[in-house]
Design a protein around this motif. Sequence first.
Motif, PDB file in Angstrom:
ATOM      1  N   GLU A 128      43.604  50.479  47.334  1.00 31.97           N
ATOM      2  CA  GLU A 128      43.159  49.037  47.193  1.00 31.97           C
ATOM      3  C   GLU A 128      41.846  48.872  48.145  1.00 31.97           C
ATOM      4  OE1 GLU A 128      45.132  44.628  47.792  1.00 31.97           O
ATOM      5  OE2 GLU A 128      45.499  46.064  49.270  1.00 31.97           O
ATOM      6  N   PRO A 129      40.685  48.351  47.712  1.00 32.39           N
ATOM      7  CA  PRO A 129      39.444  48.158  48.386  1.00 32.39           C
ATOM      8  C   PRO A 129      39.817  47.110  49.502  1.00 32.39           C
ATOM      9  CG  PRO A 129      38.849  48.136  46.241  1.00 32.39           C
ATOM     10  CD  PRO A 129      40.613  48.086  46.133  1.00 32.39           C
ATOM     11  N   TYR A 164      36.615  39.756  57.943  1.00 32.40           N
ATOM     12  CA  TYR A 164      35.780  39.254  56.784  1.00 32.40           C
ATOM     13  C   TYR A 164      35.686  37.589  57.253  1.00 32.40           C
ATOM     14  CZ  TYR A 164      36.230  43.425  54.106  1.00 32.40           C
ATOM     15  OH  TYR A 164      36.422  44.772  53.745  1.00 32.40           O
ATOM     16  N   GLU A 181      38.234  44.680  50.794  1.00 33.74           N
ATOM     17  CA  GLU A 181      37.772  43.441  50.426  1.00 33.74           C
ATOM     18  C   GLU A 181      38.720  42.691  49.762  1.00 33.74           C
ATOM     19  OE1 GLU A 181      34.198  41.187  48.262  1.00 33.74           O
ATOM     20  OE2 GLU A 181      33.762  42.886  49.714  1.00 33.74           O
ATOM     21  N   THR A 182      39.369  43.581  48.649  1.00 33.76           N
ATOM     22  CA  THR A 182      40.310  42.898  47.759  1.00 33.76           C
ATOM     23  C   THR A 182      41.560  42.768  48.439  1.00 33.76           C
ATOM     24  OG1 THR A 182      39.401  44.255  45.893  1.00 33.76           O
ATOM     25  CG2 THR A 182      41.588  43.426  45.802  1.00 33.76           C
ATOM     26  N   ALA A 183      41.832  43.571  49.408  1.00 36.97           N
ATOM     27  CA  ALA A 183      43.182  43.420  50.406  1.00 36.97           C
ATOM     28  C   ALA A 183      43.028  42.051  51.121  1.00 36.97           C
ATOM     29  CB  ALA A 183      43.556  44.388  51.213  1.00 36.97           C
ATOM     30  N   ARG A 189      41.260  39.238  50.539  1.00 34.58           N
ATOM     31  CA  ARG A 189      41.498  38.038  49.518  1.00 34.58           C
ATOM     32  C   ARG A 189      42.974  37.958  49.233  1.00 34.58           C
ATOM     33  NH1 ARG A 189      37.409  39.419  46.736  1.00 34.58           N
ATOM     34  NH2 ARG A 189      35.833  37.952  47.391  1.00 34.58           N
ATOM     35  N   ARG A 190      43.396  39.027  48.897  1.00 33.08           N
ATOM     36  CA  ARG A 190      44.945  38.974  48.397  1.00 33.08           C
ATOM     37  C   ARG A 190      45.745  38.515  49.597  1.00 33.08           C
ATOM     38  NH1 ARG A 190      48.922  42.171  49.667  1.00 33.08           N
ATOM     39  NH2 ARG A 190      47.537  43.917  50.229  1.00 33.08           N
ATOM     40  N   GLU A 230      45.243  34.889  50.183  1.00 37.08           N
ATOM     41  CA  GLU A 230      45.730  33.914  49.014  1.00 37.08           C
ATOM     42  C   GLU A 230      47.301  33.930  49.079  1.00 37.08           C
ATOM     43  OE1 GLU A 230      43.956  35.209  45.355  1.00 37.08           O
ATOM     44  OE2 GLU A 230      42.071  34.035  45.981  1.00 37.08           O
ATOM     45  N   ARG A 254      33.902  34.048  47.659  1.00 34.02           N
ATOM     46  CA  ARG A 254      33.136  35.128  47.988  1.00 34.02           C
ATOM     47  C   ARG A 254      33.340  35.326  49.706  1.00 34.02           C
ATOM     48  NH1 ARG A 254      28.048  34.912  50.672  1.00 34.02           N
ATOM     49  NH2 ARG A 254      27.948  32.654  50.645  1.00 34.02           N
TER      50      ARG A 254
END
Length: 139
Positions: A48-49, A91, A51-53, A55-56, A59, A68
């Motif tokens: 899992e990248p 981030y 940045e994706t982690a 955001r996930r 959320e 963004r």
Amino acid sequence: MGRPGIDFPGLGVGLVILRGARILLYKRMRSPEAGYWNIVGGKVDHMEPAETAARREAEEETGLTIGRIERLCISEQIIDADRQHWISLLYLAHDVEGEPQLTEPDKLSDFGWFPLTDLPEPLSAFTKAAIAALPTAER
């Protein structure tokens, strides 16, 4: 295989969510740093990248829709009290929609928007590192 952060250094992510001069913090119920106020975040899954982690995890923990984001800094924390070692990519969110909720009451006990000039105690090591890395314009 072992447990990240305990049997070997874990890879985590954290996300700073700001509204005006206020930061969204959640109170942790689990180690590391149970009882500390923390930015949202968690572990990076295999393949899992990061940045994706970020955001996930944000959320899942808040119920917000995260748009963004940009990398803020890297933080390495060796938390002696919990015998844990984490390296986290932190981030900063720029686009956030919705109102935060307490969606994981088994992991987090409370949340709130706090002025950057009047933060609750105790603050997690990751949160301190993230706040220190904020661009001056964001503080």
